[in-house]
Design an enzyme around this catalytic site. Structure first.
Site, PDB file in Angstrom:
ATOM      1  N   TYR A 155     -24.367  -6.121   9.435  1.00 51.89           N
ATOM      2  CA  TYR A 155     -22.827  -5.887   9.162  1.00 51.89           C
ATOM      3  C   TYR A 155     -22.413  -4.653   9.395  1.00 51.89           C
ATOM      4  O   TYR A 155     -23.085  -3.702   9.078  1.00 51.89           O
ATOM      5  CB  TYR A 155     -22.769  -6.404   7.641  1.00 51.89           C
ATOM      6  CG  TYR A 155     -21.580  -6.232   7.089  1.00 51.89           C
ATOM      7  CD1 TYR A 155     -20.209  -7.025   7.401  1.00 51.89           C
ATOM      8  CD2 TYR A 155     -21.060  -5.007   6.107  1.00 51.89           C
ATOM      9  CE1 TYR A 155     -18.982  -6.815   6.952  1.00 51.89           C
ATOM     10  CE2 TYR A 155     -19.798  -4.851   5.833  1.00 51.89           C
ATOM     11  CZ  TYR A 155     -18.684  -5.752   6.108  1.00 51.89           C
ATOM     12  OH  TYR A 155     -17.397  -5.346   5.613  1.00 51.89           O
ATOM     13  N   ASN A 182       1.557  -2.539   5.230  1.00 53.10           N
ATOM     14  CA  ASN A 182       0.754  -1.292   5.570  1.00 53.10           C
ATOM     15  C   ASN A 182      -0.651  -1.089   5.112  1.00 53.10           C
ATOM     16  O   ASN A 182      -1.539  -0.426   5.608  1.00 53.10           O
ATOM     17  CB  ASN A 182       1.548  -0.116   5.000  1.00 53.10           C
ATOM     18  CG  ASN A 182       0.896   1.100   4.708  1.00 53.10           C
ATOM     19  OD1 ASN A 182       0.679   2.203   5.899  1.00 53.10           O
ATOM     20  ND2 ASN A 182       0.539   1.568   3.745  1.00 53.10           N
ATOM     21  N   ILE A 212       0.297   6.930   4.709  1.00 52.68           N
ATOM     22  CA  ILE A 212       1.582   6.679   5.411  1.00 52.68           C
ATOM     23  C   ILE A 212       2.351   5.773   4.643  1.00 52.68           C
ATOM     24  O   ILE A 212       3.578   5.764   4.655  1.00 52.68           O
ATOM     25  CB  ILE A 212       1.109   5.641   6.725  1.00 52.68           C
ATOM     26  CG1 ILE A 212       0.061   6.824   7.631  1.00 52.68           C
ATOM     27  CG2 ILE A 212       2.210   5.572   7.538  1.00 52.68           C
ATOM     28  CD1 ILE A 212      -0.318   5.932   8.863  1.00 52.68           C
ATOM     29  N   GLY A 266       0.890  -1.093   0.078  1.00 51.99           N
ATOM     30  CA  GLY A 266       0.008  -0.024   0.064  1.00 51.99           C
ATOM     31  C   GLY A 266       0.971   1.077   0.061  1.00 51.99           C
ATOM     32  O   GLY A 266       0.489   2.212   0.582  1.00 51.99           O
ATOM     33  N   THR A 293      -7.810  -8.548   3.663  1.00 54.31           N
ATOM     34  CA  THR A 293      -6.675  -7.686   3.266  1.00 54.31           C
ATOM     35  C   THR A 293      -6.069  -7.333   4.429  1.00 54.31           C
ATOM     36  O   THR A 293      -4.683  -7.095   4.455  1.00 54.31           O
ATOM     37  CB  THR A 293      -7.814  -6.425   2.878  1.00 54.31           C
ATOM     38  OG1 THR A 293      -8.557  -6.736   1.807  1.00 54.31           O
ATOM     39  CG2 THR A 293      -6.455  -5.388   2.247  1.00 54.31           C
TER      40      THR A 293
END
Length: 317
Positions: free
Chosen positions: A170, A89, A15, A10, A113
């Site tokens: 959810y 990250n 960041i 990422g 993920t």
């Protein structure tokens, strides 16, 4: 100094982008692992323009896909002699998402993920990590795990593959917090596993608190979340500050022998809370020095580890 290889997932935004810039400026060989290659190429070019001597490579990776991870790791192993620093990250949190989404491997998208993808990737790259003289792994965690100070909060282990997707409420925000708590559990358990097997890899998690969000990220949010994010952005620190903390944890002598721990944004070790009742709970929630004892429960640690091994492949050793 021998050039060291740092892999950041990422790395095309937030960041991760700031961390790639920092490591490149400091002379590290940076490998940007990105899902969006168009954005990745733009950031890669920007970093090189700022640091002309920098070595910055771009590789395609979708952390939510096991096939993508396996292809990426095979390509990395073929192209690089070792891996010195691995920074997980990349994360999924689509504010306002109301639909329970599954990854290509049939796992709830947040967990695919944020938890199981990084777990698989680390296992596949272990042999390249042990070739380093000082191998370190950093997991990007979050203050959202503080919700587990609520004694009723727990990970829905039985609904991570859509078992009750049509019958339970959810919340993508809850799943995000749960997936990051799961990542902390795996951090602790992974460190124990490395020590048991004599693997010299150090693995820690960073509790990220607040950071300024990009306009692009804010636009993806629902109207209510968008308004809140813009208000908070007035005081949120820049991603570059957290990137400096990434760099410190992954390179300084201070953290060289530390493993299996949670570190806060002040670069302090966070301790499991010894008291989660009454007034002590206020300090736990608003402070930065304790995390929920849920993460130290052996039953949770073992269950998370077993599920990770089961989902990512028992054949990996």
């Amino acid at each position: 100094m021998e050039k060291k290889y740092v892999l950041i997932t990422g790395a095309n935004s937030g960041i991760g982008r700031a961390a790639a810039q920092k490591f490149a400026a400091e002379g590290y060989h940076v490998i940007m692992a990105c899902r969006n290659m168009e954005k990745g190429r733009a950031v890669q070019s920007e970093i090189i323009s700022r640091s002309p001597q920098a070595k910055v490579d771009l590789m395609e990776l979708n952390v939510s896909s096991f096939d993508s991870i396996r292809a990426f790791c095979s390509a990395y192993q073929a192209g690089y002699p070792r891996l010195d620093i691995l920074i997980h990250n990349a994360a999924y949190l689509n504010h306002g998402e109301k639909e329970y989404l599954l990854s290509a491997d049939g796992i709830e998208l947040s967990f695919a993920t944020n938890t199981f993808g990084p777990f698989l990737m680390t296992r596949l790259l272990e042999q390249h990590l042990v070739k380093s003289q000082d191998p370190r792994i950093l997991h990007a965690c979050t203050t959202n795990i503080k919700h587990f100070f609520d004694p009723k909060r727990e990970i829905d282990f039985d609904n991570l593959r859509g078992e009750y997707r049509d019958s339970r409420p959810y919340s993508v925000y809850k799943m995000y917090g749960d997936s990051k708590m799961a990542l902390l559990l795996l951090t602790i358990k992974m460190a124990e596993d490395y020590e048991r097997r004599g693997v010299p890899v150090k693995v820690n998690a960073l509790q990220i608190n607040r950071v300024k969000l990009s306009d692009e990220t804010i636009q993806k949010m629902s109207p209510r979340w968008r308004l809140m994010a813009r208000a908070q952005n007035w005081t949120n620190p820049l991603p570059s500050g957290m990137a400096e903390t990434y760099f410190n944890i992954c390179t300084s002598e201070e953290w060289r022998e530390v493993t299996g721990r949670l570190i806060n944004h002040k670069r302090e070790l966070v301790q499991p809370a010894s008291n989660e009742k009454g007034l002590a709970q206020i300090g736990n929630i608003f402070g930065a020095k304790t995390y929920p004892a849920y993460a130290t429960d052996v039953r949770n640690l073992e269950r998370m580890w077993s599920l990770g091994v089961e989902l990512t492949g028992n054949e990996i050793e």
